[in-house]
Write an enzyme that holds these catalytic residues in place. Structure first.
Site, short mmCIF file in Angstrom:
data_model
loop_
_atom_site.label_atom_id
_atom_site.label_comp_id
_atom_site.label_asym_id
_atom_site.label_seq_id
_atom_site.Cartn_x
_atom_site.Cartn_y
_atom_site.Cartn_z
N HIS A 150 39.72 42.10 41.63
CA HIS A 150 40.75 41.11 41.91
C HIS A 150 42.16 41.63 41.61
O HIS A 150 43.15 41.04 42.04
CB HIS A 150 40.48 39.81 41.13
CG HIS A 150 40.76 39.90 39.67
ND1 HIS A 150 39.79 40.12 38.73
CD2 HIS A 150 41.92 39.77 38.96
CE1 HIS A 150 40.32 40.13 37.52
NE2 HIS A 150 41.62 39.91 37.64
N ASP B 30 33.04 42.13 40.66
CA ASP B 30 34.50 42.18 40.50
C ASP B 30 34.94 43.52 39.90
O ASP B 30 35.74 43.57 38.96
CB ASP B 30 34.99 41.01 39.64
CG ASP B 30 36.50 40.83 39.71
OD1 ASP B 30 37.10 41.31 40.69
OD2 ASP B 30 37.08 40.24 38.78
N SER C 62 43.80 42.51 32.82
CA SER C 62 42.61 42.65 33.67
C SER C 62 42.44 44.09 34.14
O SER C 62 43.41 44.73 34.60
CB SER C 62 42.73 41.74 34.89
OG SER C 62 42.67 40.39 34.52
#
Length: 500
Positions: free
Chosen positions: A239, A269, A349
């Site tokens: 993402h 992901d 992230s």
């Protein structure tokens, strides 16, 4: 001189010559004398040995006409002078009756003994009643005993952990702990990169920009990554780079380089990038399965663009399922997160989660809410490594496909003591050529094990099937209408449209 005293011997008719008459003792005189002397000696020794007790006569000997130490009392035969008179026997006191407890009776007096045998039917009934009683006791006592042993074992483990922790805390030095934090930062910092992404703007977003007085075809975003191989491979979240038209990486030494997308995996992901640079420092792989809850962990990344930011916390839990990255197509069913209280914010992230030795144990992926609220999630390193190897080799992840629709097992159909291990209920079979249809799986079957691994829930079964890959032959253990079964299934390649 003539003796006028009458003689005891018989005379002839002339009264002069005696008639020889055989005496009863004449023929066997010697043998009978020897026998009587032996009896006399035996009775004398018995009588002398019983002088400490009351003397008593022998009724049987008296009835036979014998006295102790002499010939028969009424015998008229000639006797030896030394035994001419029979001594008077000692006066015996009246016999006192003794009970059987004081002196056991002889076999001749008590008669033959009789052994009473139990009746076979009564004996069998007694045995059956004893067995039934034992089974009844086992039925109600054994589970309780097993439970007590189990609890005692668990309490023993907890006590041992407590004692180990207390003893370990006594030997902890705050100086050494601070030094450990610094060494972790030094070991991990050079492996972390900052990622900038330019995304294309949709028409809806461009209309919004025009209202705000801006007009741009791209939007800037950022995230973190970690160098896995010195040849230039970098691991991050999908993402972070999703829909990116331009990706650049800033290394720890300040170099800014363009990055190419090698491949990504939507369900987990994860994505792999490649840069062309030398002198890269890769991170070492850790074992997320061996990492225990409560272990210290560190997160390194670029929150809000602040590169090489490090935060500390502990591992709070494992095997969490959250809807992270769903807006970019990720599937919570394939995600198996580790939970920690490490401070993770937007920009973290894709960055690494490391253990006390600076080894990679997870990829920081999600938080609860828009900002950090004390809970963060990361993808375990053991899952990450499998996906990374597949993407690097083929550029994509090919998963196995069983061809079933799955549902959670309700309480009414659950069998077993552990409520956390339920299995997966087959609620549908897709197509006649699917692996499940070919193997004979049916609606209502409950999958319990796959190649000996117990299935905890639907997500666990999906991850097991996906990680095995297509073409794998499986032994699936299940129950159908309460009856256990084992079925062989050969997996196929998962259709790509199912991952969209």
């Amino acid at each position: 001189m003539r003796n006028d005293q009458p003689s005891d011997e018989p005379m002839s008719l002339d009264g002069i010559t005696p008639i020889p008459v055989p005496s009863v003792f004449s023929a066997d005189q010697d043998a009978e004398s020897a026998m009587l002397n032996a009896a006399k000696d035996g009775m004398r020794s018995g009588w002398e040995g019983s002088q400490a007790e009351e003397p008593s006569s022998d009724p049987e000997m008296e009835a036979a006409g014998f006295c102790f130490g002499n010939f028969p009392a009424d015998s008229s035969s000639a006797r030896d002078d030394s035994h001419s008179e029979c001594p008077s026997p000692p006066v015996a006191s009246p016999p006192v009756a003794s009970s059987s407890a004081d002196e056991p009776r002889s076999d001749a007096e008590s008669g033959p003994s009789v052994t009473v045998q139990p009746h076979p039917v009564l004996q069998s009934l007694t045995l059956l009643a004893t067995m039934a009683l034992m089974l009844l006791l086992a039925r109600y006592s054994v589970p309780h005993i097993v439970e007590e042993i189990r609890y005692a074992w668990h309490r023993g483990e907890m006590r041992a952990e407590n004692e180990t922790g207390v003893e370990g805390l006594r030997n902890v030095s705050l100086d050494s702990l601070s030094r450990a934090y610094e060494m972790v930062t030094s070991a991990v910092g050079p492996t972390v990169v900052h990622i900038d992404v330019e995304r294309s703007v949709s028409e809806e977003d461009r209309s919004l920009q025009r209202l705000l007085g801006e007009d741009s075809y791209t939007l800037s975003d950022q995230g973190s990554g970690v160098v896995i191989d010195e040849s230039g491979y970098i691991l991050t979240n999908r993402h972070v780079i999703a829909d990116g038209v331009a990706i650049s990486v800033t290394l720890s030494d300040g170099r800014r380089l363009p990055a190419a997308l090698v491949g990504s995996d939507t369900p987990t992901d994860l994505a792999v990038l490649k840069v062309h640079a030398d002198g890269l420092i890769p991170i070492a792989w850790g074992d997320s399965d061996a990492l225990r809850v409560g272990s210290p962990v560190w997160a390194v990344g670029s929150p809000f663009g602040l590169d090489r930011t490090i935060t500390f916390g502990i591992l709070s839990g494992k095997h969490r399922v959250v809807r992270a990255g769903v807006q970019h197509g990720s599937s919570a069913r394939y995600q198996d997160f580790m939970q920690s209280d490490v401070a993770v914010n937007p920009g973290n992230s894709g960055g690494p989660l490391v253990d006390a030795r600076g080894r990679l144990v997870g990829i920081n992926t999600a938080i609860v809410g828009d900002t950090y609220q004390g809970v963060s999630f990361s993808i375990p390193s053991n899952v990450t490594r499998q996906i990374y190897d597949r993407i690097r080799e083929t550029g994509k992840v090919e998963r196995g496909w069983l061809g079933v629709l799955l549902s959670e097992v309700p309480d009414s159909m659950h069998r077993g003591e552990d409520l956390r291990v339920r299995g997966a209920l087959i609620s549908g079979v897709t197509g006649e050529d699917s692996p499940a249809a070919i193997a004979g799986l049916d609606v209502g079957d409950i999958v319990l094990k796959v190649d000996g691994v117990r299935v905890s829930d639907v997500g666990h079964l999906m991850r097991l099937i996906a990680n095995l890959g297509h073409g794998t032959l499986l032994n699936v253990e299940l129950t159908r209408d309460g009856e256990p079964m084992t079925v062989e299934v050969r997996l196929k390649r998962r259709p790509e449209n199912l991952d969209r």
